[in-house]
Scaffold this active site. Sequence first.
Site, PDB file in Angstrom:
ATOM      1  N   ARG A 182       0.809  -1.228   0.000  1.00 27.30           N
ATOM      2  CA  ARG A 182       0.000   0.000   0.000  1.00 27.30           C
ATOM      3  C   ARG A 182       0.841   1.277   0.000  1.00 27.30           C
ATOM      4  O   ARG A 182       0.475   2.274   0.618  1.00 27.30           O
ATOM      5  CB  ARG A 182      -0.969   0.037   1.192  1.00 27.30           C
ATOM      6  CG  ARG A 182      -1.996  -1.049   1.190  1.00 27.30           C
ATOM      7  CD  ARG A 182      -2.983  -0.933   0.021  1.00 27.30           C
ATOM      8  NE  ARG A 182      -3.847  -2.089   0.005  1.00 27.30           N
ATOM      9  CZ  ARG A 182      -3.562  -3.210  -0.676  1.00 27.30           C
ATOM     10  NH1 ARG A 182      -2.479  -3.291  -1.432  1.00 27.30           N
ATOM     11  NH2 ARG A 182      -4.381  -4.226  -0.634  1.00 27.30           N
ATOM     12  N   SER A 231     -10.470   0.454   3.471  1.00 25.99           N
ATOM     13  CA  SER A 231      -9.846  -0.093   4.682  1.00 25.99           C
ATOM     14  C   SER A 231      -9.127   1.017   5.440  1.00 25.99           C
ATOM     15  O   SER A 231      -8.322   1.744   4.862  1.00 25.99           O
ATOM     16  CB  SER A 231      -8.826  -1.169   4.314  1.00 25.99           C
ATOM     17  OG  SER A 231      -9.490  -2.260   3.743  1.00 25.99           O
ATOM     18  N   GLU A 301      -4.028   2.900   6.938  1.00 29.34           N
ATOM     19  CA  GLU A 301      -3.910   2.801   5.478  1.00 29.34           C
ATOM     20  C   GLU A 301      -4.455   4.097   4.862  1.00 29.34           C
ATOM     21  O   GLU A 301      -3.912   4.609   3.888  1.00 29.34           O
ATOM     22  CB  GLU A 301      -4.704   1.592   4.954  1.00 29.34           C
ATOM     23  CG  GLU A 301      -4.666   1.498   3.433  1.00 29.34           C
ATOM     24  CD  GLU A 301      -5.198   0.182   2.890  1.00 29.34           C
ATOM     25  OE1 GLU A 301      -5.016  -0.867   3.541  1.00 29.34           O
ATOM     26  OE2 GLU A 301      -5.797   0.206   1.797  1.00 29.34           O
TER      27      GLU A 301
END
Length: 308
Positions: A182, A231, A301
Amino acid sequence: MSIEDKNFEQAVESFRGQMSGRVEERVLMKRYTTFRIGGLCELMVFPKETSELMSVIEYCEKHGLPWRVIGRGSNLLVIDEGLNEVVINVQEGLNRFEQRAEELVWAEAGIKLNRLVKLCSDIGLAGIEFCAGIPGTLGGALRMNAGAEGKEISDLVNWIEFYRYPEGRFIRKRQELRFEYRELHLNPKEVILSAELKLVKDKPENIRERIKRNLKHRRETQPVAYPSAGSVFKNPPGGYAGKLIEELGLKGMRIGDAQISELHGNFIINRGRAKAKEVLELIKIIQERVQREKGINLELEIELWEKR
Ligand SMILES: Cc1cc2nc3c(=O)[nH]c(=O)nc-3n(C[C@H](O)[C@H](O)[C@H](O)COP(=O)(O)OP(=O)(O)OC[C@H]3O[C@@H](n4cnc5c(N)ncnc54)[C@H](O)[C@@H]3O)c2cc1C
């Protein structure tokens, strides 16, 4: 009038004089984030072309104005107090797409992932179906190394073209890029302009079938009916943030209009008029409980945009 107000006023005049894209003052960021959260930003510009994007950045750099780039705002939590800077929105321009060779496509950073997935499937190119349903732009997906079903966008990258002031435009090949889970490591002054992606041939009907399956899976497992930023936490090594949150009985916890989704523990949803402050309170509760009871540090995130 403060020096900053004056600087922004002059910037508005200059941008309006040199850009064909929109220039908007005092824009509510909640209109440009999928969370539907975020206070006022001083100035938002919508370059139609790469040249306009570059001249906005050049102006900001020369005049000491802070700036940031936003795609579809689908990975962001913008604070309620807003932003004192120029936000450059690439999702309305910069969306050209070309097939460059049998299995190579090129697209600009502002193209929406869902459109990119569809264009590729129409010409029988597969490999990017995992991005179906991710509500971002290509630029945002590259910056976040977006992924799903064990795949990441970095798997597809041949090269990325960037702009950085004052150096100009430049290309980095896949092996020169530092992708992680990510994240693509970038100098904060580097903007993604476009990328070339390597895909594989398949029948359009097979690709469409996989896209349909992926979208169905998302609808069943994610609270897609409510505004969110996807998320909230990165999965810790060897585990799932959503599972940890569920095990601690935190699903459904609500502060104001911000709620930990009952469907997916790693999503916080906006049930109406949620504030960033409420989301941050939930984040703090989750992080403290997971640390205390599981000994795991959950990293964000989503990206928090605060005044700089
Ligand atoms: C319902 C839902 C489901 C989601 N599912 C997934 C999923 O399955 N997998 C996943 O990985 N993510 C998922 N996300 C998160 C998000 O959609 C992705 O991270 C997406 O790639 C972000 O793209 P964006 O254009 O919205 O970026 P933004 O949120 O606008 O920006 C994110 C970051 O990228 C930077 N950025 C944007 N464009 C550029 C550019 N051109 N150059 C340089 N930097 C840039 C921004 O400055 C910011 O730092 C989901 C989100 C939602 C709301």
